[in-house]
Enzyme design. Structure first.
Site, short mmCIF file in Angstrom:
data_model
loop_
_atom_site.label_atom_id
_atom_site.label_comp_id
_atom_site.label_asym_id
_atom_site.label_seq_id
_atom_site.Cartn_x
_atom_site.Cartn_y
_atom_site.Cartn_z
N LEU A 123 0.81 -1.22 0.00
CA LEU A 123 0.00 0.00 0.00
C LEU A 123 0.84 1.27 0.00
O LEU A 123 0.30 2.37 0.07
CB LEU A 123 -0.98 -0.02 1.18
CG LEU A 123 -1.98 -1.18 1.17
CD1 LEU A 123 -3.01 -1.04 2.27
CD2 LEU A 123 -2.66 -1.34 -0.19
N ARG A 124 2.17 1.13 -0.07
CA ARG A 124 3.09 2.26 -0.31
C ARG A 124 2.97 3.35 0.74
O ARG A 124 3.22 4.53 0.44
CB ARG A 124 2.82 2.86 -1.69
CG ARG A 124 2.85 1.89 -2.87
CD ARG A 124 4.17 1.21 -3.01
NE ARG A 124 4.31 0.55 -4.32
CZ ARG A 124 5.08 -0.51 -4.53
NH1 ARG A 124 5.76 -1.05 -3.52
NH2 ARG A 124 5.17 -1.03 -5.74
N LYS B 179 9.02 -10.47 6.78
CA LYS B 179 9.18 -10.60 5.33
C LYS B 179 10.65 -10.44 4.99
O LYS B 179 11.29 -9.46 5.38
CB LYS B 179 8.35 -9.53 4.60
CG LYS B 179 8.66 -9.38 3.11
CD LYS B 179 8.24 -10.59 2.31
CE LYS B 179 8.57 -10.43 0.81
NZ LYS B 179 7.72 -9.43 0.15
N ASP C 146 -0.46 -9.45 -4.76
CA ASP C 146 0.80 -8.71 -4.82
C ASP C 146 0.57 -7.32 -5.40
O ASP C 146 1.35 -6.84 -6.23
CB ASP C 146 1.86 -9.46 -5.61
CG ASP C 146 3.27 -8.93 -5.38
OD1 ASP C 146 3.43 -7.98 -4.59
OD2 ASP C 146 4.21 -9.46 -6.00
#
Length: 441
Positions: free
Chosen positions: A65-66, A149, A306
């Site tokens: 979602l930047r 991650k 993604d």
């Protein structure tokens, strides 16, 4: 005295753990309290689901979602609004933002911000680096954290743990499942001089070839077996990996992306040019066929989008200057429903991949199935509705979709989160009510 509920969903066909069943659902205090409700029951709000299928709230476990970053491209408010319009009740957001989410201070900021502005529930990834390994065991237990991650191959952002020594150190720091971007960085860098600016966009899949992905996954499986640390291999894109991973079910789960189930090379590069460039790349038909086989034999645990938006003008640049990443948060559910209608998978399997699957892999508490005591999260779909995906429907500020113009059969018509109707017939309702998803420690 007749039972009284906050919400009643009447006359729908419910996708239950044991099959499809016509039954009514009673909701109280944000949770499912009854499957099968008497005709005399009353409710503050009743939703008539005649002709609709009621799925457990669908989850996209892989979005970018930047935020923090460039709000002109995407943000948590806009991305989660896209999610509920697309029938999603929760999304898990990646950490390669600007700055990256790699420490307690940045995590705390994002936790508070998400709960203020998100339209759907959220899980948050923590980025693993070579410098925060000692903190990962604590960070992975943070509120709303779905997983660590690790980027074992370069992608968008500044996160990278590419060597076996540091990956093993990460695997020995903590106990929860780690999510991996599995490409071999050494092979990527060795092959990079083979290409030059202005080469065909299809060279993206030549550079990041099958062996690049397969080598990365083989290395990770050796380390997972050595350390006993469970791994989740994200966006598996080759038949070689899918076949190989069947022998590592004791330490590994895996994800396949909608794009690798839907698009195929070289057509995607001929048609879409930079709007078909993503990591790992879209590949040939033999890999798409293998992905569908793995969907239906149970090898695949989750499906995600993604969603990784970039500005339109950047995607128009020649390869390899155009950034890798495609949008998909809003189109994931409609296109998966279209695949169901095309007979590629059952609606039961779709619910497993997009609700129960993420719950199993990430250890979600109280979501993932239609059952008493679970959160009252529902995705209501009309399996017969025919639509065309139009960019005018896309609410992400970047404004584009690689699926623009695609006709689909099957459409999400309502999104319900903890008993609150947040989307109905393409209209987002109320105010943002998103919370952080709870995970097992």
């Amino acid at each position: 005295m007749p039972a009284h509920y906050d919400l009643l969903i009447r006359n729908g066909t419910c996708v239950l753990p044991w099959g499809l069943e016509a039954t009514d659902i009673g909701v109280r205090d944000g949770r499912i309290v009854a499957l099968g409700v008497g005709p005399d029951a009353t409710a503050e709000k009743t939703l008539d689901a005649t002709g609709l299928h009621v799925l457990p709230g669908l989850i996209d476990p892989h979005v970018h979602l930047r935020d923090p970053g460039n709000k002109a491209v995407e943000s948590i408010p806009t991305g989660t609004k896209a999610a509920v319009l697309g029938g999603l009740t929760a999304v898990f957001d990646m950490p390669n933002t600007n700055p990256s989410i790699t420490d307690a201070e940045r995590l705390a900021w994002k936790q508070g911000y998400a709960e203020d502005v998100a339209w759907c529930d959220m899980g948050l990834y923590i980025g693993g680096t070579k410098t925060n390994i000692n903190a990962l065991a604590d960070l992975e237990l943070g509120r709303g954290v779905c997983a660590i991650k690790i980027f074992a191959g370069s992608s968008t952002g500044d996160l990278m743990v590419e060597d076996d020594e540091h990956i093993e150190m990460v695997m020995r720091a903590g106990r929860r499942r780690i999510a991996f971007h599995s490409e071999d960085e050494y092979r990527l860098q060795d092959r990079k001089p083979m290409f030059r600016s202005g080469d065909p966009y299809s060279n993206h899949m030549v550079w990041r070839d099958e062996e690049c992905a397969f080598l990365g996954t083989r290395r990770l499986m050796a380390l997972a077996r050595k350390t006993g640390r469970p791994a989740h291999i994200l966006h598996v894109s080759t038949w070689q990996e899918l076949d190989y991973l069947k022998d590592f079910r004791d330490v590994a789960t895996c994800e396949v992306l909608l794009n690798h189930l839907t698009q195929v090379a070289p057509d995607c590069y001929d048609r879409l040019e930079g709007f078909g460039v993503m990591n790992p790349p879209i590949r040939g038909e033999e890999h798409r066929e293998a992905a569908w086989k793995a969907i239906n034999d149970g090898t695949v645990d989750t499906v995600g989008s993604d969603h990784a938006p970039h500005p339109r003008d950047k995607k128009l640049l020649p390869w390899p200057e155009c950034p890798a990443g495609l949008t998909g948060i809003q189109t994931l559910v409609p296109i998966m429903l279209d695949h169901v209608n095309a007979g590629r998978l059952s609606l039961m399997r779709m619910a497993d991949l997009m609700s129960a699957g993420p719950a199993r892999v990430y250890g979600i508490v109280g979501k993932g199935r239609l059952a008493a005591g679970y959160d009252a999260d529902f995705t209501l779909v009309d399996m017969k509705r025919q639509r065309r995906i139009e960019e005018s429907w896309i609410v992400s500020p970047c404004g584009w979709s690689p699926f623009a113009g695609m006709p689909v059969t099957g459409w999400p018509v309502a999104t319900i989160i903890r008993g609150n109707v947040v989307m109905r017939e393409d209209e987002v309702l109320g105010e943002p009510i998103g919370r952080l998803v709870k995970f097992q420690g």
